[in-house]
Structure formats: C-alpha cells, structure tokens
Design an enzyme around this catalytic site. Structure first.
Site, PDB file in Angstrom:
ATOM      1  N   THR A   1      48.562  35.966  25.293  1.00  0.00           N
ATOM      2  CA  THR A   1      48.574  35.405  26.743  1.00  0.00           C
ATOM      3  C   THR A   1      48.228  34.107  27.023  1.00  0.00           C
ATOM      4  O   THR A   1      47.159  33.931  27.803  1.00  0.00           O
ATOM      5  CB  THR A   1      48.250  36.536  27.711  1.00  0.00           C
ATOM      6  OG1 THR A   1      46.861  36.774  27.675  1.00  0.00           O
ATOM      7  CG2 THR A   1      49.008  37.803  27.849  1.00  0.00           C
TER       8      THR A   1
ATOM      9  N   ASP B   1      41.248  36.804  37.041  1.00  0.00           N
ATOM     10  CA  ASP B   1      42.305  36.011  36.611  1.00  0.00           C
ATOM     11  C   ASP B   1      42.736  36.692  35.284  1.00  0.00           C
ATOM     12  O   ASP B   1      42.641  37.615  35.032  1.00  0.00           O
ATOM     13  CB  ASP B   1      42.049  34.800  36.686  1.00  0.00           C
ATOM     14  CG  ASP B   1      43.265  33.814  37.003  1.00  0.00           C
ATOM     15  OD1 ASP B   1      44.091  33.544  36.159  1.00  0.00           O
ATOM     16  OD2 ASP B   1      43.205  33.095  38.034  1.00  0.00           O
TER      17      ASP B   1
ATOM     18  N   ALA C   1      46.966  37.793  49.721  1.00  0.00           N
ATOM     19  CA  ALA C   1      46.480  36.531  50.597  1.00  0.00           C
ATOM     20  C   ALA C   1      46.566  37.324  51.926  1.00  0.00           C
ATOM     21  O   ALA C   1      45.816  36.910  52.859  1.00  0.00           O
ATOM     22  CB  ALA C   1      47.281  35.388  50.465  1.00  0.00           C
TER      23      ALA C   1
ATOM     24  N   HIS D   1      44.858  29.482  32.576  1.00  0.00           N
ATOM     25  CA  HIS D   1      44.863  29.569  34.226  1.00  0.00           C
ATOM     26  C   HIS D   1      43.685  30.364  34.629  1.00  0.00           C
ATOM     27  O   HIS D   1      42.981  29.781  35.417  1.00  0.00           O
ATOM     28  CB  HIS D   1      46.036  30.795  34.458  1.00  0.00           C
ATOM     29  CG  HIS D   1      46.119  30.828  36.045  1.00  0.00           C
ATOM     30  ND1 HIS D   1      45.506  31.737  36.898  1.00  0.00           N
ATOM     31  CD2 HIS D   1      47.090  30.239  36.959  1.00  0.00           C
ATOM     32  CE1 HIS D   1      46.044  31.561  38.058  1.00  0.00           C
ATOM     33  NE2 HIS D   1      46.949  30.648  38.093  1.00  0.00           N
TER      34      HIS D   1
ATOM     35  N   ASP E   1      31.324  23.725  30.202  1.00  0.00           N
ATOM     36  CA  ASP E   1      31.321  23.263  31.827  1.00  0.00           C
ATOM     37  C   ASP E   1      31.306  24.562  32.432  1.00  0.00           C
ATOM     38  O   ASP E   1      31.197  24.514  33.724  1.00  0.00           O
ATOM     39  CB  ASP E   1      32.303  22.446  32.157  1.00  0.00           C
ATOM     40  CG  ASP E   1      31.518  21.425  33.149  1.00  0.00           C
ATOM     41  OD1 ASP E   1      30.588  21.221  32.956  1.00  0.00           O
ATOM     42  OD2 ASP E   1      32.520  20.296  33.249  1.00  0.00           O
TER      43      ASP E   1
ATOM     44  N   ASP F   1      36.671  42.580  30.492  1.00  0.00           N
ATOM     45  CA  ASP F   1      38.130  42.599  30.318  1.00  0.00           C
ATOM     46  C   ASP F   1      38.959  43.940  30.200  1.00  0.00           C
ATOM     47  O   ASP F   1      38.769  44.763  29.762  1.00  0.00           O
ATOM     48  CB  ASP F   1      38.195  41.993  29.035  1.00  0.00           C
ATOM     49  CG  ASP F   1      39.704  41.645  28.287  1.00  0.00           C
ATOM     50  OD1 ASP F   1      40.670  42.117  29.141  1.00  0.00           O
ATOM     51  OD2 ASP F   1      39.821  41.236  27.168  1.00  0.00           O
TER      52      ASP F   1
ATOM     53  N   SER G   1      47.348  28.357  43.364  1.00  0.00           N
ATOM     54  CA  SER G   1      46.256  28.942  42.476  1.00  0.00           C
ATOM     55  C   SER G   1      44.979  28.204  42.374  1.00  0.00           C
ATOM     56  O   SER G   1      43.749  28.680  41.973  1.00  0.00           O
ATOM     57  CB  SER G   1      46.753  29.293  40.905  1.00  0.00           C
ATOM     58  OG  SER G   1      47.675  30.073  40.856  1.00  0.00           O
TER      59      SER G   1
END
Length: 991
Positions: free
Chosen positions: A253, A197, A360, A259, A206, A238, A422
C-alpha cells in the site's frame, strides 16, 4: 422532535501525495471506519444532526467483517444464543472485542460491548448486519465501511538539504505561528498527538525525535508489559499487520504509506532541528497508528485506532479519511474517546459537496475544510479538482493546498507536497496541540472551541460560501492568545403544532434550546434565528440570554417560533441560521431541519404498513441499514417487521422503466408531485383509514417513462376485514405518445423471521391471484402475501435472493433489464427454503396520452396458509363490494355525458382568507359527498352529502369547522367522492 446535541468538527482527508507521476490517489477508495452521527461545534454545539448519512448506502465495505454491539457484555449465554448461532455459526466463537484491554465496569459509549466478527468473505454484510440488529441480544450491527484517503497528486517538490520553513511553508507565517510560539510550544508540556492513517515512517529524520515512546513497554521482549492488550507497542500500533511497527507497507500500500507519513509530519514534524520542515505544534509527542486496509487508498481499522489512542494517553487525534457513509459504532467510539480527554479532528472531504462527510460530521469531532495557505488565493476555498467540502457541519478551515511535509517513497528522509483536506486536518490539529500545551487541564471540547472561535473570518474571500467553511481559517497566535466566550446550542427541541414530530406544510413550530458556554464569561447575549429558505418563515426570532458564565448551561423553552410554508417541498432538508452576539463577541450556528416527511403508515388494523411518495413500500432506506430508515415496514398483529424492501415497478421495457427497487444501492425514480406529501385520512371517506400520495418520475431519473402515479390505499379496522390493506395506483400517461405493453407490479423482499431469513419460501395461488411467503423452520410465524384484482392474468415470479437458478441476481442488486424480466414474465412460482422475494405484476396495457388506468393490489397476512387464503377471499369480496364500485378499477372509465363531465374546478382564491369558492360540474343526478379534512386526516367540515342534480353547482367554504368556529391557518384537503370517483384538492388558509 428532539435533537440531541452533536459536537462536530468534521473533515475529510485528501491523500493528494505529490509523488510519482503515475501515483494518482484522487479516485482511490480505501477501507475506513466512518459512520453516521451528528455534527456539532467544538464544544458540543452542532446538535441537530441525525445519525443518518446523506449518501446512498453504496459505499464499499471491508469483506467478511462486521462490528456488533451487544446489549450486554458477551458471556456464555450470548455465545449459546440459538438466534446468533443461526446467523453467525462458529464465527461467534471468534468474535473479538474492539477494546483489547481488560474492562471491569461499563465505559462511556458502551464500547466494551463492541465486537468485530469475521464471517465469510462473500457474505452479504449489509443484509446480515440488519438480521443481527433485529435480535434481542444485539443493539446494532454494521459492516465496516471502506473509507477514502481522498486527494490528488501535485508536483513533487525538490528533496532539500536545507530547512524548508521559509521557502516551502509560507502558510505557517500566514497562521502567525512565530507569534504563537512566543506564548506556547508543544514541547512545553509534550501532549501526545496521534495520527491514525495508512502508516507513518517513524524513522524519518524529521519525525523520529518526536515519536511517543510507551514507557510501560519493554521493546522486543514479545510481552504485553503494560497490559494494554498490545505486545511491544513502543511507538504505536499497526492494525493491518497486528504488530508494534506503525510504519506503512510500501510494497502493498504505497499510497497509504506516503499519506500517513505526510499527515504525521504536518501534525508533529520535529521543529528547530536544522533539517526538513517545521510544524505548528512545535514538538509534541507523536503516536502513530497504521489503520490501513488491504487496498491502497483506504482505512479499515479506524474504530480500533481511535480506541488505541484514547486508552494510551493521546490528547489530539487527527483523521485524514472518511466517506459519506456513517455508523453508530464509530460515533460511540468517538464519544468514548472524548470522555477520555481526546479531541478528534478530521478532514471534511474533497467532494465539492455540502453533504456531511464522516467521521468529520460526527458529534464531538472538529471538521476541517481546505483553503489556500499562501499566494494570491490565500484563505480562499480550494475549489478545483478534489475541491473541499463545505456546509453547516464544518467547524474550521486550514491550509491544504500544495502543503509541504515528510514522505515515505520507500526511501530515506523524503519530502514532498500534497493537496486536500487530508492535509488541512493535521495542520489544524497541530494548532490544537499548542492550545492543549498551554491549557493542559482543558477538556477536549474546550480546546476545540478555542480552536474554532479564534479563527480568522474569511467570508469576504469566499462569496457563496459565507460561514460554510466553519468559523474561518485557523490562526495559531489567536488560538493561544484570544480570550472569548464560545456559546453553543448543545440541544434543541422542535415542538410542532399537532405534536406528531413532523414539520408539516403550513404548520407552526416552536423551538426550545439548551445553550452552553465553553470558554470566557459572556454578557448581554442575544440569539437571533433566521431562515435562508423561503419555505420557513421566522415568526419569533430573537431571544435574550443575558449573562452566561464559563462552563454554565441555560435552557430556554419556546425560545423561537417559525411557520412552514404551505408549499414546502416534501422531504426538503436545509439549515436554519442562529446568530449569537454578546459584548465584544459574535458567533453563529446552523440548525438542520427536515420538512414534511414523505412516509405515512397504516395502523388501524392488524397490519402496520408504511407507504410513501417515492414508490417505496414499508421503508425509505433499508431497515437497520447504515443510512437509517424512514417507515415502519410491514408488521402483523404487533409482531416484528416482515418486509426488507417493497417497491413499485412500471414500464414498457427495460429502457422505459421507472421503479423504486434496489439497483447496486437503494434507489427511487419517483418524487412527490407538485410538492404534495402523502396524506393520511383517519377515518377516510370510505375506509377507516386512507392514504393518498401523488408522485411523478420526471424529476428524478435520466430517462423517465413519463407518468404521474396517484397512490390511494385503504385499511379497514373491523374484523373480519382487518388483516389486509388495499394499495391502488392510478397511472397517468403525461407524455405526448401512447404507452403500449405497459406493466405495473410490486417487488417485495420478505424476511418473515429475522434470524432465519434464509429459511423462507414463496409460492403462487393462481385461483386467488395471490403470491405468498412463509418460514417453515419456526412454528407460529405468519404467512404473508400480495394479490391483485381484475385486468389481465397477472405475472408472478418467486425469486431466490442468492441469484441462483434464475435470470436475475437480487444479491448484487437489480439492473433495469432484470427488473423488466421480473415485471413482464412469469418465472419460477415456488422457491425455498432460502432468502426470497416475489414480484406480482399486471398488464400489458395500452395508455393514450393524458389517459389513466387504475391497478389495485392488497397486502395481507394470516396465522397460517388457510387463514391467509381466507383473508384473500375476504379482500376480494371487499374489493368487489366497495372499492370497485366506489373508486374504480382498470380501466378507470366513468359514464359521463359528452356535453357535461363530472368535474371539480379549482378553488378561487387559493390561498384564501376568509373564504374560497369553486365550481362543481355534475354530469347527471348522483350522490356526492364534499368534506374538508386537516392535514392529519381529521374531519373539519362536511359541506355536502346529498343527491345532486346535473348541472353547475357553486361550492364555498368560509374557513369554519362543524361547530362554526374559525379554524387556524394551514393546509386543508377538500375531498369530493361520488360513486366511482374521488377528487382531492388542497386548500391553503392564511389568517
């Protein structure tokens, strides 16, 4: 027509961060790596999709970067290739393999032959990719498409001090996770799951305890300890910054950072730790990959991220991004990942569309749609705002509306809600992790099929979208407890009656299938094929398979049969439905098909030239482009294609112009007229091969000119007339007003040498009305040209495709105003060497309502300029001797009696069985020929070939051929030819 088996689980990501009020990601476009392939079910079941995306090739691409797949591993020979050097120069030296680890043997998908090449940031990447793809050393080349993190912002939930499982995550209870956790937890076998992502805050309270740690890497020693090609990749990588910290870059970003952290929490948040949220996966190990591009809102390193996950032990990969563009390179990477034991799960997209969305819709991917996870709308498709995509390529649905999870916000331990596919993708992926933990030896496709087959049926809650949201909504408990077969078609082959690989109007088709059972043994299996479209009639729709054990495959030849309607719209695309039933088991699958192609190709002489019912010449779809192509271009004497794009343009001004030439993307204002596809006659009534293609501009353009165009082309097989093809356009004014200043022309973007396309030149031969082009840098290449006949003095422009020194800029696409400039004026008549196009037009004409005119061109080639000019002279002679007298030039007036015109009336009845009749009205004594041809252009019956006196003549056909045998049902063409007139009428015989 053979269809390989795509296994697609598709999904599109919605980056709907419930963040700052000013942060809206709904319209963001980011660099994602997704390209076309086919979609199949979680086991390899969605096999009929082609590797062509459905959208226009206009998606943004990452500047200055190409992905190139060489036919052999790059070596010294590759790096010294003069063709590659001509196109890439020093960039070839810095080409970098996508797979960083050392490879000693070929890998699945040939991924060891995939390289990224950095070129000039302002290079025309799509054009350069096509040039590279034509070289013998290159299998394919593609730009990196900028994919979208698709989403919309919701209201930010309060940052809690207490666990939010009960108050914020009701969707988990709907999915029955508590019952599932009594059977399996990700912590039991700790499968590695990976979120690829925009960057994941792995230090979040978490997430941190669940982060994957690369045991082979020593942190902070600046060494690649495990020799995987990455230095200090302790928790992931990264790719944007090329380092081992996969967190997002909030300053550059921020949307991506949120996201990636949000989707990471939905995939593998730490569960049962007394803080934050729970996750359906219950504590697997989370690998994080930052694939962010430089623009906020998109992904630029999807290829690399998937390869990294596959090579470093991931079993489940979640992708929450994509586009409607597709790529063979990404399909190869996904196939490789599947072979390494990785199940790829991706977001179906938020475009409220049935159009396949990639990654997808690729083979071996599970596509996830978005439904409400809680409240009164539970299990209903999210249909507002960034509404979920749907279609036969979708596999499952999962909660994705106001889903609560971890966030970045450049603060410590943040949480919030977001909406989109998403979110749905990692929710489904978390359940897949439970399946994997319970069945650690299962293959990716077995895990995917178990996820799919165990879904809750939600058809009743989604009227109009029945079985278009996959098998249903993911259910965690059923996913770890259900024992069921999962039978899927992994391949199918369509056998058309005439064997030309096309599903033509009126044609009978049989279907052979290969079925595989991924899960529990199946008994009493029955397959039933149905059609939701009136354009296909199933004539044999049932097939019994009996029993099929787990892991078994069976092949059935001619399992089904259907007939294509005689009036099927050319180019129509839709899905046939396959229902699968057995003992205590039901399932379904969609089989995509395309009816009646709109491209036909001349191939009887030294020129191969494709023509269409959409006004394109050579191709529909740029050759070698991301969208694939239909057609064979323009080839001479068996050589390579010489034409990048060809298009008809006609109009009376920039605001009244219809064309098939590129704008910012490929376009066409034309569609087939009255559902009539192009027809090829071999032989034709006059020439050795003729193509007829009617089309109109009224159905596919906002402000059409209002014309019907009847294309009629002729090719001759015998020397010396075998180096040209005539292409004529009969233009009819279908409006109530007169056309004044009408011009008709052809736009031709020539590429005479694939490697040296920027060394082409163009010039004008006024005496012959011939525009021509050549490449002077390589000996032995042909000259190519276009000429026109009769009418006013033509307008000709030689065009530099780089846009310099002229009032148009082909490089960035052509506006309607620029097209009119080329169509109506005479520009530069000689340019080069550079990348070139040329435009040849004729006019102006005045055309009254209902009237027609004919314009004739010839496309030709020669070994050199002298040979080309000689062929032009021969074409002019044939035009004068044959075409001008047999068919007509502009204006196409015929000498007719005012009382009785020459006309062929409609056949009655039509469709017919066993016979039909019509009336021929003859104005004066004249030679006529009446003949019946089949849809492939073969002569079936010669009805008349004689001098016919003036008057009315009744003509009939009894459905028999020359030998008196009854012909089969289908579409036939009645052709009338007399002097300068040709009329064609379609007949439909139903037995």
């Amino acid at each position: 027509m053979h269809h390989p088996a795509p296994t697609s689980y598709g999904t599109t990501a919605i980056f709907a961060a419930a963040c700052h009020a000013a942060l809206s990601l709904a319209a963001l476009t980011l660099p994602l790596l997704a390209f076309p392939a086919a979609a199949a079910p979680a086991g390899a079941a969605r096999q009929g999709w082609t590797l062509h995306a459905s959208a226009e090739p206009g998606a943004p691409v990452v500047p200055g970067r190409l992905v190139v797949k060489f036919r052999a591993p790059m070596d010294g020979h590759t790096k010294t290739s003069p063709h590659l050097r001509a196109l890439l120069g020093d960039a070839l030296d810095s080409a970098r393999p996508l797979l960083r680890r050392r490879v000693t043997a070929p890998l699945p998908g040939g991924v060891e032959r995939l390289f990224t090449v950095e070129v000039s940031a302002d290079a025309d990447l799509r054009r350069l990719a096509r040039k590279l793809a034509a070289l013998p050393e290159v299998e394919y080349a593609e730009p990196v498409v900028v994919q979208q993190l698709v989403g919309e912002d919701d209201h930010l939930a309060a940052v809690p001090n207490d666990p939010q499982y009960v108050t914020q995550q009701a969707y988990l209870q709907v999915m029955q996770v508590e019952q599932a956790w009594n059977i399996a937890k990700g912590a039991d076998t700790s499968p590695i799951v990976c979120v690829i992502d925009g960057g994941t805050d792995w230090l979040h309270e978490d997430l941190q305890a669940n982060m994957w740690t690369n045991a082979g890497e020593v942190p902070g020693n600046f060494l690649d300890d495990d020799s995987n090609g990455f230095v200090d990749d302790v928790h992931g990588w990264d790719f944007r910054e090329d380092n081992g910290d996969p967190r997002g870059n909030w300053a550059a970003t921020p949307s991506n950072s949120n996201h990636g952290t949000h989707t990471g929490g939905l995939l593998a948040a730490v569960t049962n730790n007394g803080v934050g949220i729970a996750c359906a996966s219950w504590n697997p190990r989370l690998m994080a990959v930052n694939a962010s591009g430089t623009q906020d809102g998109g992904i630029a390193f999807g290829f690399e991220g998937i390869l990294y996950a596959a090579d470093n032990g991931a079993r489940i990969v979640s992708l929450s991004w994509g586009s409607t563009d597709a790529s063979q390179a990404e399909q190869d990477v996904i196939d490789y990942a599947t072979s390494q034991g990785v199940l790829v799960i991706a977001a179906a997209g938020n475009n409220n569309s049935r159009t396949p969305f990639f990654p997808a819709a690729y083979r071996n991917v599970i596509a996830v749609a978005n439904v409400w996870g809680q409240g009164p709308s539970t299990d209903q498709r999210y249909g507002t705002g960034s509404a979920s995509n749907y279609g036969g390529w979708v596999d499952v649905a999962a909660a994705g509306v106001s889903v609560y999870s971890t966030f970045d916000f450049n603060l410590t331990n943040q949480y919030g809600s977001s909406t989109g596919t998403s979110m749905s993708a990692p929710v489904a992926a978390a359940v897949a992790a439970l399946i994997q933990s319970l069945h650690p030896t299962w293959t990716p496709l077995e895990v995917g099929e178990q996820l799919r087959i165990s879904c809750n049926n939600i058809n009743a809650l989604n009227p109009g979208f029945e079985d278009l949201l996959g098998k249903g909504r993911v259910n965690a408990f059923r996913a770890v407890s259900l024992s069921s077969p999962s039978v899927r078609l992994t391949n199918w082959t369509l056998h058309d009656a005439d064997g030309n690989g096309e599903l033509n109007q009126g044609e009978n088709v049989t279907v052979s299938v290969e079925a595989h059972n991924y899960l529990a043994d199946a008994t009493a299996l029955v397959l039933t094929l149905t059609s939701p479209s009136p354009h296909v009639t199933i004539t044999d729709g049932n097939q019994s398979l009996g029993s099929l054990a787990r892991g078994a495959t069976t092949n059935v030849a001619n399992a089904f049969a259907f007939t294509v309607s005689p009036s099927a719209p050319p180019g129509a695309k839709f899905d046939l439905r396959l229902d699968i039933a057995g003992t205590s088991y039901t399932d379904f699958q969609w089989i995509p098909i395309v009816l009646e192609p709109v491209v036909k190709t001349h191939d009887v002489n030294n020129l191969v030239l494709s023509l269409t019912s959409t006004g394109n010449l050579g191709w529909i779809g740029f050759p070698g482009g991301l969208q694939g192509e239909e057609g064979q271009g323009f080839r001479f004497q068996g050589g390579p294609n010489l034409l990048f794009e060809g298009a008809l343009l006609l109009g009376t001004g920039p605001a009244a112009l219809s064309d098939a030439a590129r704008s910012t993307v490929e376009r066409s204002d034309f569609l087939p007229a009255n559902n009539q596809p192009p027809r090829r006659l071999t032989p034709g009534p006059v020439a050795d091969q003729e193509i007829l293609a009617p089309f109109v501009d009224t159905a596919n353009q906002t402000t059409p000119l209002g014309v019907r165009v009847d294309l009629h082309s002729e090719a001759y097989a015998a020397p010396p007339n075998d180096d040209f093809v005539f292409v004529g356009f009969k233009v009819t004014n279908t409006t109530a007003g007169a056309f004044t200043g009408l011009r008709v022309g052809l736009f031709l973007d020539w590429d005479i040498d694939e490697a040296g396309y920027d060394q082409n030149s163009a010039a004008w031969d006024a005496e012959r009305r011939l525009g021509y082009a050549w490449n002077g840098s390589v000996s032995g290449l042909p000259y190519v040209g276009v000429m026109t006949f009769g009418g006013p003095v033509p307008s000709y422009s030689a065009v530099r495709n780089d846009g310099t020194g002229q009032p148009v800029n082909v490089y960035n696409g052509l506006t309607k105003g620029e097209k009119w400039t080329l169509l109506s004026g005479t520009g530069i008549q000689s340019v080069g060497p550079t990348d070139i196009s040329n435009v040849l037009s004729t006019g102006p004409f005045t055309l009254q309502p209902g009237d027609s005119l004919r314009v004739w061109f010839a496309l030709l080639a020669g070994d050199n300029l002298a040979d080309l000019q000689l062929n032009a002279d021969r074409a002019l002679a044939v035009y004068g001797d044959t075409i001008q007298t047999a068919i007509g030039e502009m204006p196409p007036q015929t000498t007719e009696s005012p009382a009785l015109r020459f006309h062929l009336g409609p056949a009655m009845p039509n469709p017919f069985n066993p016979g039909t009749r019509l009336t021929l009205q003859v104005d004066r004594p004249r030679q006529i020929q009446l003949a019946i041809y089949d849809i492939r252009g073969r002569l079936v019956r010669l009805l008349a070939d004689r001098v016919q006196p003036a008057g009315l003549v009744q003509v009939g056909w009894d459905g028999r051929d020359q030998e008196g045998a009854a012909v089969g049902s289908g579409v036939y063409m009645l052709t009338l030819r007399s002097e300068r007139v040709i009329q064609v009428q379609r007949l439909v015989l139903t037995r």
